[in-house]
Scaffold this motif. Structure first.
Motif, PDB file in Angstrom:
ATOM      1  N   ASN A  63       0.859  -1.198   0.000  1.00 46.52           N
ATOM      2  CA  ASN A  63       0.000   0.000   0.000  1.00 46.52           C
ATOM      3  C   ASN A  63       0.889   1.240   0.000  1.00 46.52           C
ATOM      4  O   ASN A  63       2.122   1.130   0.130  1.00 46.52           O
ATOM      5  CB  ASN A  63      -0.951  -0.018   1.212  1.00 46.52           C
ATOM      6  CG  ASN A  63      -0.191  -0.151   2.516  1.00 46.52           C
ATOM      7  OD1 ASN A  63       0.519   0.772   2.924  1.00 46.52           O
ATOM      8  ND2 ASN A  63      -0.289  -1.299   3.151  1.00 46.52           N
ATOM      9  N   THR A  65       1.116   3.684   2.237  1.00 44.85           N
ATOM     10  CA  THR A  65       1.741   3.984   3.535  1.00 44.85           C
ATOM     11  C   THR A  65       3.019   3.164   3.680  1.00 44.85           C
ATOM     12  O   THR A  65       4.081   3.685   4.059  1.00 44.85           O
ATOM     13  CB  THR A  65       0.756   3.657   4.684  1.00 44.85           C
ATOM     14  OG1 THR A  65      -0.496   4.266   4.394  1.00 44.85           O
ATOM     15  CG2 THR A  65       1.281   4.156   6.009  1.00 44.85           C
ATOM     16  N   LEU A  68       5.973   4.519   1.732  1.00 46.11           N
ATOM     17  CA  LEU A  68       6.715   5.581   2.428  1.00 46.11           C
ATOM     18  C   LEU A  68       7.589   4.998   3.538  1.00 46.11           C
ATOM     19  O   LEU A  68       8.754   5.389   3.697  1.00 46.11           O
ATOM     20  CB  LEU A  68       5.732   6.603   3.012  1.00 46.11           C
ATOM     21  CG  LEU A  68       4.996   7.470   1.984  1.00 46.11           C
ATOM     22  CD1 LEU A  68       3.758   8.119   2.604  1.00 46.11           C
ATOM     23  CD2 LEU A  68       5.923   8.550   1.424  1.00 46.11           C
ATOM     24  N   SER A  89      -0.996  17.233   4.363  1.00 43.56           N
ATOM     25  CA  SER A  89      -1.125  15.951   3.654  1.00 43.56           C
ATOM     26  C   SER A  89      -2.112  15.040   4.368  1.00 43.56           C
ATOM     27  O   SER A  89      -2.496  15.267   5.506  1.00 43.56           O
ATOM     28  CB  SER A  89       0.238  15.255   3.571  1.00 43.56           C
ATOM     29  OG  SER A  89       0.131  14.079   2.794  1.00 43.56           O
ATOM     30  N   PHE A  90      -2.493  13.965   3.680  1.00 44.24           N
ATOM     31  CA  PHE A  90      -3.244  12.888   4.333  1.00 44.24           C
ATOM     32  C   PHE A  90      -2.369  12.355   5.476  1.00 44.24           C
ATOM     33  O   PHE A  90      -1.137  12.353   5.376  1.00 44.24           O
ATOM     34  CB  PHE A  90      -3.572  11.791   3.301  1.00 44.24           C
ATOM     35  CG  PHE A  90      -4.302  10.610   3.876  1.00 44.24           C
ATOM     36  CD1 PHE A  90      -5.528  10.787   4.506  1.00 44.24           C
ATOM     37  CD2 PHE A  90      -3.764   9.334   3.796  1.00 44.24           C
ATOM     38  CE1 PHE A  90      -6.201   9.695   5.039  1.00 44.24           C
ATOM     39  CE2 PHE A  90      -4.444   8.237   4.330  1.00 44.24           C
ATOM     40  CZ  PHE A  90      -5.663   8.420   4.954  1.00 44.24           C
ATOM     41  N   ALA A  92      -1.312   9.638   6.408  1.00 45.99           N
ATOM     42  CA  ALA A  92      -0.347   8.558   6.158  1.00 45.99           C
ATOM     43  C   ALA A  92       1.090   9.063   6.010  1.00 45.99           C
ATOM     44  O   ALA A  92       2.036   8.336   6.332  1.00 45.99           O
ATOM     45  CB  ALA A  92      -0.744   7.787   4.900  1.00 45.99           C
ATOM     46  N   THR A  93       1.278  10.294   5.540  1.00 45.34           N
ATOM     47  CA  THR A  93       2.638  10.785   5.315  1.00 45.34           C
ATOM     48  C   THR A  93       3.365  10.933   6.652  1.00 45.34           C
ATOM     49  O   THR A  93       4.469  10.385   6.841  1.00 45.34           O
ATOM     50  CB  THR A  93       2.619  12.133   4.550  1.00 45.34           C
ATOM     51  OG1 THR A  93       1.664  12.064   3.500  1.00 45.34           O
ATOM     52  CG2 THR A  93       3.992  12.463   3.987  1.00 45.34           C
ATOM     53  N   VAL A 135       4.811  16.447  -0.951  1.00 48.15           N
ATOM     54  CA  VAL A 135       3.603  15.694  -1.313  1.00 48.15           C
ATOM     55  C   VAL A 135       2.994  16.392  -2.524  1.00 48.15           C
ATOM     56  O   VAL A 135       2.764  17.604  -2.488  1.00 48.15           O
ATOM     57  CB  VAL A 135       2.596  15.700  -0.139  1.00 48.15           C
ATOM     58  CG1 VAL A 135       1.375  14.859  -0.487  1.00 48.15           C
ATOM     59  CG2 VAL A 135       3.257  15.201   1.140  1.00 48.15           C
ATOM     60  N   LEU A 137       0.132  17.036  -3.659  1.00 50.83           N
ATOM     61  CA  LEU A 137      -1.223  16.876  -3.138  1.00 50.83           C
ATOM     62  C   LEU A 137      -2.302  17.226  -4.163  1.00 50.83           C
ATOM     63  O   LEU A 137      -2.170  18.204  -4.901  1.00 50.83           O
ATOM     64  CB  LEU A 137      -1.390  17.736  -1.886  1.00 50.83           C
ATOM     65  CG  LEU A 137      -2.518  17.303  -0.955  1.00 50.83           C
ATOM     66  CD1 LEU A 137      -2.261  15.923  -0.352  1.00 50.83           C
ATOM     67  CD2 LEU A 137      -2.725  18.318   0.151  1.00 50.83           C
ATOM     68  N   ALA A 163       1.346   9.758  -4.019  1.00 51.99           N
ATOM     69  CA  ALA A 163       0.157   8.909  -3.858  1.00 51.99           C
ATOM     70  C   ALA A 163      -1.064   9.459  -4.591  1.00 51.99           C
ATOM     71  O   ALA A 163      -1.971   8.709  -4.931  1.00 51.99           O
ATOM     72  CB  ALA A 163      -0.164   8.756  -2.370  1.00 51.99           C
ATOM     73  N   GLN A 164      -1.073  10.773  -4.838  1.00 59.42           N
ATOM     74  CA  GLN A 164      -2.244  11.384  -5.500  1.00 59.42           C
ATOM     75  C   GLN A 164      -1.887  11.918  -6.890  1.00 59.42           C
ATOM     76  O   GLN A 164      -2.658  12.686  -7.443  1.00 59.42           O
ATOM     77  CB  GLN A 164      -2.782  12.530  -4.627  1.00 59.42           C
ATOM     78  CG  GLN A 164      -3.237  12.078  -3.245  1.00 59.42           C
ATOM     79  CD  GLN A 164      -4.017  13.146  -2.495  1.00 59.42           C
ATOM     80  OE1 GLN A 164      -4.305  14.213  -3.018  1.00 59.42           O
ATOM     81  NE2 GLN A 164      -4.363  12.853  -1.254  1.00 59.42           N
ATOM     82  N   SER A 185       0.485   5.331  -3.949  1.00 59.69           N
ATOM     83  CA  SER A 185      -0.619   4.504  -3.450  1.00 59.69           C
ATOM     84  C   SER A 185      -1.468   4.137  -4.663  1.00 59.69           C
ATOM     85  O   SER A 185      -1.695   4.976  -5.538  1.00 59.69           O
ATOM     86  CB  SER A 185      -1.474   5.306  -2.470  1.00 59.69           C
ATOM     87  OG  SER A 185      -2.718   4.647  -2.269  1.00 59.69           O
ATOM     88  N   TYR A 187      -4.570   2.841  -4.052  1.00 57.28           N
ATOM     89  CA  TYR A 187      -5.896   2.707  -3.419  1.00 57.28           C
ATOM     90  C   TYR A 187      -6.960   2.854  -4.531  1.00 57.28           C
ATOM     91  O   TYR A 187      -6.759   3.630  -5.479  1.00 57.28           O
ATOM     92  CB  TYR A 187      -6.015   3.824  -2.366  1.00 57.28           C
ATOM     93  CG  TYR A 187      -7.260   3.775  -1.541  1.00 57.28           C
ATOM     94  CD1 TYR A 187      -7.393   2.863  -0.494  1.00 57.28           C
ATOM     95  CD2 TYR A 187      -8.326   4.637  -1.804  1.00 57.28           C
ATOM     96  CE1 TYR A 187      -8.550   2.816   0.264  1.00 57.28           C
ATOM     97  CE2 TYR A 187      -9.489   4.589  -1.045  1.00 57.28           C
ATOM     98  CZ  TYR A 187      -9.597   3.674  -0.015  1.00 57.28           C
ATOM     99  OH  TYR A 187     -10.738   3.629   0.724  1.00 57.28           O
ATOM    100  N   LYS A 190      -7.732   6.133  -6.442  1.00 53.69           N
ATOM    101  CA  LYS A 190      -6.656   6.958  -6.988  1.00 53.69           C
ATOM    102  C   LYS A 190      -6.753   7.003  -8.525  1.00 53.69           C
ATOM    103  O   LYS A 190      -7.415   6.162  -9.148  1.00 53.69           O
ATOM    104  CB  LYS A 190      -5.293   6.379  -6.578  1.00 53.69           C
ATOM    105  CG  LYS A 190      -5.056   6.435  -5.062  1.00 53.69           C
ATOM    106  CD  LYS A 190      -4.894   7.851  -4.595  1.00 53.69           C
ATOM    107  CE  LYS A 190      -4.290   7.989  -3.217  1.00 53.69           C
ATOM    108  NZ  LYS A 190      -5.213   7.865  -2.091  1.00 53.69           N
ATOM    109  N   ALA A 198      -2.739  -1.442  -2.603  1.00 54.77           N
ATOM    110  CA  ALA A 198      -1.476  -1.695  -3.308  1.00 54.77           C
ATOM    111  C   ALA A 198      -0.683  -0.391  -3.315  1.00 54.77           C
ATOM    112  O   ALA A 198      -1.254   0.695  -3.170  1.00 54.77           O
ATOM    113  CB  ALA A 198      -1.727  -2.169  -4.744  1.00 54.77           C
TER     114      ALA A 198
END
Ligand code: PLP
Length: 304
Positions: A63, A65, A68, A89-90, A92-93, A135, A137, A163-164, A185, A187, A190, A198
């Motif tokens: 995933n 997370t 990272l 950020s979300f 998770a960072t 990030v 973002l 991730a985004q 990510s 997810y 995304k 993943a």
């Protein structure tokens, strides 16, 4: 705002309908071969994603997370090392920094781009700073040039949280390929999303790639070797197959998002100072189109 036509946040069934047949074919092959984790299906996606980004190595992990955490472990983060990242950020960072034993140092963002403000990063660098995590973002590349210069001057690693931002470009290069390591990510919602969890780590550095490869699979490169303390964060074949099929459509889907963002920008031009400003050096892929509204309007608008 009483209008009862609601706009879905994301319409996954419409996207999946375009690729379903191809994905079902790949799933049938995986079931027939019972090759469920890493191995050929994952390697195929890793090679496709590596070429797409123009990097030396791409590794499938559990995933975003973990991507990272693995990147931070690969650079040898030590307890108490400081890692600078964006305050908005979300979770998770910052969570990944703590999980890897580091100390998150949160830096505020540029009010127009919503991405980390490089001038403020300069102010918080200390002798304990080990890495920067810009990030990208909402799909917009962070301002990388000043961050890469600072990192070079101060001997810091740059780990991009992409991730985004699958497919977004900065200075003509895909994000994820600019720093020491890039983390993704996949997810389901995304821009490039799997059918479950993943993630991916990419790098041009051969040694770091070996470290991530070992760390994601119990510390070894083969089933019988466990040379370091790793973890279990392997990509599974079913997710790799979905990602491989969808990757072929990513640029076209990102183009469509850009087109829709341009429609929003035109219609929301009265809100000019409240919509995210596209960065001159970057190519936004609009994972999310963000606007700021007055506090009392937020919840009704969200419901709408
Ligand atoms: C910016 C950012 N970083 C990291 C992550 C973590 O990814 P995952 O949910 O795959 O663990 C996400 C996921 O939403 C994210 O948006």
């Amino acid at each position: 705002m009483d209008d009862n036509r609601s706009v879905p946040f994301v319409d996954l069934p419409a996207q999946i309908a375009l690729v379903r047949e191809e994905i079902e074919k790949r799933f049938a092959q995986i079931i027939d071969t019972t090759s469920f984790i890493l191995r050929e299906h994952c390697q195929r996606f890793e090679e496709e994603f590596r070429r797409y980004l123009g990097v030396g190595h791409a590794l499938g992990v559990g995933n975003g997370t973990d991507a990272l955490v693995l990147a931070l472990r690969a650079i040898g983060l030590r307890p108490g090392d400081e890692v600078i990242t964006a305050a908005n950020s979300f979770i998770a960072t910052a969570e990944a920094i703590v999980l890897a034993g580091g100390q998150p140092v949160l830096v505020d963002v540029d009010a127009r781009t919503y991405n980390i403000d490089p001038a403020r990063v300069h102010e918080v660098v200390t002798p304990r700073t080990r890495a920067l995590i810009p990030v990208h973002l909402y799909g917009q590349p962070a301002s990388m040039r000043p961050l890469l210069d600072l990192a070079r001057d101060r001997g810091l690693a740059v780990i991009e949280d992409a991730a985004q931002a699958h497919g977004a470009r900065y200075d003509g290069r895909r994000v994820g390929s600019l720093g020491t390591l890039g983390c993704f990510s996949f997810y389901p919602t995304k821009n490039l999303g799997a059918f479950g969890d993943a993630g991916g780590v990419v790098t041009d550095d051969d040694e770091l790639a070996v470290r991530v490869r070992m760390l994601r699979d119990h510390g070894g490169l083969t089933a019988d070797d466990h040379d370091i303390v790793g973890q279990n964060s392997r990509m599974d074949a079913l997710q790799a197959a979905v990602l491989s099929v969808k990757l072929a459509h990513l640029d076209e889907w990102n183009d469509r998002r850009r087109h829709r963002a341009a429609c929003y920008a035109e219609r929301l031009s009265a809100l000019e100072d409240r919509v995210v400003a596209p960065h001159a050096d970057g190519d936004h892929i609009y994972h999310i189109y963000v606007i700021r509204v007055a506090a009392q309007r937020r919840d009704p608008l969200l419901r709408y």
